[in-house]
Design an enzyme around this catalytic site. Structure first.
Site, PDB file in Angstrom:
ATOM      1  N   HIS A   1     -13.725   3.217   2.986  1.00  0.00           N
ATOM      2  CA  HIS A   1     -13.849   3.441   4.427  1.00  0.00           C
ATOM      3  C   HIS A   1     -15.127   4.233   4.671  1.00  0.00           C
ATOM      4  CE1 HIS A   1     -11.940   4.026   8.509  1.00  0.00           C
ATOM      5  NE2 HIS A   1     -12.951   4.881   8.554  1.00  0.00           N
ATOM      6  N   GLN A   9       0.847  -1.187   0.000  1.00  0.00           N
ATOM      7  CA  GLN A   9       0.000   0.000   0.000  1.00  0.00           C
ATOM      8  C   GLN A   9       0.884   1.239   0.000  1.00  0.00           C
ATOM      9  OE1 GLN A   9      -2.411   1.649   3.435  1.00  0.00           O
ATOM     10  NE2 GLN A   9      -4.066   0.755   2.212  1.00  0.00           N
ATOM     11  N   ALA A  14      -7.505  -3.179   9.776  1.00  0.00           N
ATOM     12  CA  ALA A  14      -6.183  -2.617  10.056  1.00  0.00           C
ATOM     13  C   ALA A  14      -5.868  -2.712  11.544  1.00  0.00           C
ATOM     14  CB  ALA A  14      -6.115  -1.171   9.576  1.00  0.00           C
ATOM     15  N   ARG A  15      -6.480  -1.861  12.349  1.00  0.00           N
ATOM     16  CA  ARG A  15      -6.139  -1.791  13.771  1.00  0.00           C
ATOM     17  C   ARG A  15      -6.367  -3.117  14.491  1.00  0.00           C
ATOM     18  NH1 ARG A  15      -8.118   4.202  15.809  1.00  0.00           N
ATOM     19  NH2 ARG A  15      -7.408   5.353  13.972  1.00  0.00           N
ATOM     20  N   GLY A  64     -13.439   0.173   8.108  1.00  0.00           N
ATOM     21  CA  GLY A  64     -13.939   1.077   9.136  1.00  0.00           C
ATOM     22  C   GLY A  64     -14.680   0.386  10.258  1.00  0.00           C
ATOM     23  N   CYS A  74      -6.341   8.114   3.777  1.00  0.00           N
ATOM     24  CA  CYS A  74      -5.654   8.399   5.038  1.00  0.00           C
ATOM     25  C   CYS A  74      -5.871   9.858   5.443  1.00  0.00           C
ATOM     26  CB  CYS A  74      -4.162   8.112   4.916  1.00  0.00           C
ATOM     27  SG  CYS A  74      -3.240   8.480   6.434  1.00  0.00           S
TER      28      CYS A  74
END
Length: 410
Positions: free
Chosen positions: A151, A55, A210-211, A184, A84
């Site tokens: 997102h 990415q 992601a997180r 998201g 982002c």
């Protein structure tokens, strides 16, 4: 940059925002490394072949194409992050700053697709006006991307703001030629079943995580997530095997451990740790660290120092700054050991020639009689540069065994 862990399930995402990378093959690790100067931007392990999506953040089609030319087919695909919202990204005209610049988006994706040997995708955020989102995704579809990540929050929204899954569903209805990937939902996902739930809710082909993938790497296990300490153990095994840097290793383990680092003895030891070895000790994995370190040493010991055009024995060795600080008053440094050896053998003492490179890092050459030794790895100051040059001399003179400790650890 994430040069981080390999995951058994799911896709590993790595970030590279620079087009000034050089390719290196790390034979002792079996990896492909992309470096910017002394910094490793991306490290690819054999197990990641065909799984790793690179990415990138970019504000230029030309730069994006350059990255595509550099990585070739070492990665499985290239994704452009156009969502982002972080200041460092917005400030440079990357990420969510592109959402209102349709022509720039088209330029980037068109140039990237023309240069790339692998599939190209991109990720966006929903815009303030849902109709504008649909107009944008139609233009992106025309660029020939093979998938689109969306997102469900707007540029100025963050967790715990609600993810607008209904707007993602409208994108799915509008764009039917390529898969839509929803993003998201990390705050809503606690187990594998939640991935399926939110994928169905958004109506997309898949979910981008992601997180949660960072704090719970086993989130992709259909059999259920593992205990956090098992996740840490699995991560540290890979970190040791592939010589992950101290900073990233500590960051990932802290993300997995979460609040436990405040009261658990292992967490407190993690906070105080100044090396990968100390992190491993905190979790009872010193043997794992030693096993992979010794394996690397066996492979590296087969290599001899190369002789540069200027007659210098060049050996790429280094050690963390904290290792030198911790040695003060407790153990001999490379310069001390080298000095004692030269006195013992009645060899002329070493002198050091140090230069400051354009990147403001220092490289020193240890001169002993008619022999010169150097490590090309730049250092933050003159003192460190001389110590590393002395370490290179110990290796080059085959007397490294005189220096106690694991100085070369990351």
């Amino acid at each position: 940059m994430l040069s981080g862990s390999i995951q058994h399930e799911g896709t590993h995402l790595a970030v590279c925002v620079s087009s000034f990378c050089m390719l290196f093959l790390k034979k002792a690790l079996g990896t492909i490394d992309y470096r910017n100067g002394d910094d490793i931007i991306l490290r690819l392990a054999p197990e990641e072949k065909g799984k790793c999506i690179l990415q990138i953040g970019t504000n230029s089609g030309e730069k994006a194409a350059k990255i595509a030319e550099i990585v070739g087919d070492d990665v499985a695909g290239i994704d452009v992050n156009m969502g982002c919202p972080k200041p460092f990204s917005i400030h440079c005209g990357m990420g969510a700053a592109l959402l209102t610049q349709t022509e720039k988006i088209v330029e980037i994706l068109t140039a990237l697709k023309a240069a790339a040997k692998v599939p190209v995708t991109c990720k966006i955020r929903v815009l303030d006006n849902p109709e504008d989102t649909l107009k944008l995704v139609r233009e992106i579809e025309k660029c020939g991307v093979v998938a689109l990540g969306v997102h469900g929050r707007r540029r100025d929204e963050r967790q715990p703001d609600r993810c607008r899954f209904e707007e993602i569903r409208e994108v799915v209805k509008t764009i039917q030629s390529i898969p839509i990937i929803a993003n998201g939902f990390s705050g809503e996902i606690e187990r594998y079943e939640d991935i399926e739930k939110w994928r169905d809710t958004a109506g997309t082909s898949s979910i981008m995580i992601a997180r949660k993938a960072l704090s719970t790497p086993s989130i992709f296990r259909s059999e259920g997530v593992l205990d956090k300490y098992k996740d840490i153990e699995n991560f540290l095994e890979f970190a040791c095997q592939y010589d992950e840097c101290y900073t990233m290793t500590k960051y990932v383990v802290q993300r997995i451990l979460g609040g436990d680092q405040e009261h658990d003895p292992r967490g407190k030891a993690l906070v105080a740790a100044g090396s990968v070895l100390q992190i491993c000790k905190a979790f009872g994995m010193e043997d794992c660290y030693n096993k992979w370190r010794d394996d690397r040493k066996r492979k590296q010991s087969k290599k001899r120092a190369r002789v540069d055009d200027d007659g210098v024995y060049n050996i790429e060795v280094s050690f963390p700054l904290k290792r030198l600080k911790n040695s003060v008053g407790f153990s001999p440094t490379p310069k001390m050991v080298l000095h004692d050896y030269l006195v013992e053998t009645k060899t002329p003492k070493a002198t050091y020639e140090t230069v400051k490179r354009e990147d403001k890092r220092f490289v020193s050459t240890a001169i002993i009689g008619d022999k010169k030794f150097r490590s090309g790895i730049g250092q933050p100051n003159l003192r460190m540069a001389e110590q590393v040059a002395a370490l290179a001399a110990l290796h080059g003179m085959n007397i490294r065994s005189r220096l106690e400790g694991n100085w070369e650890e990351d």
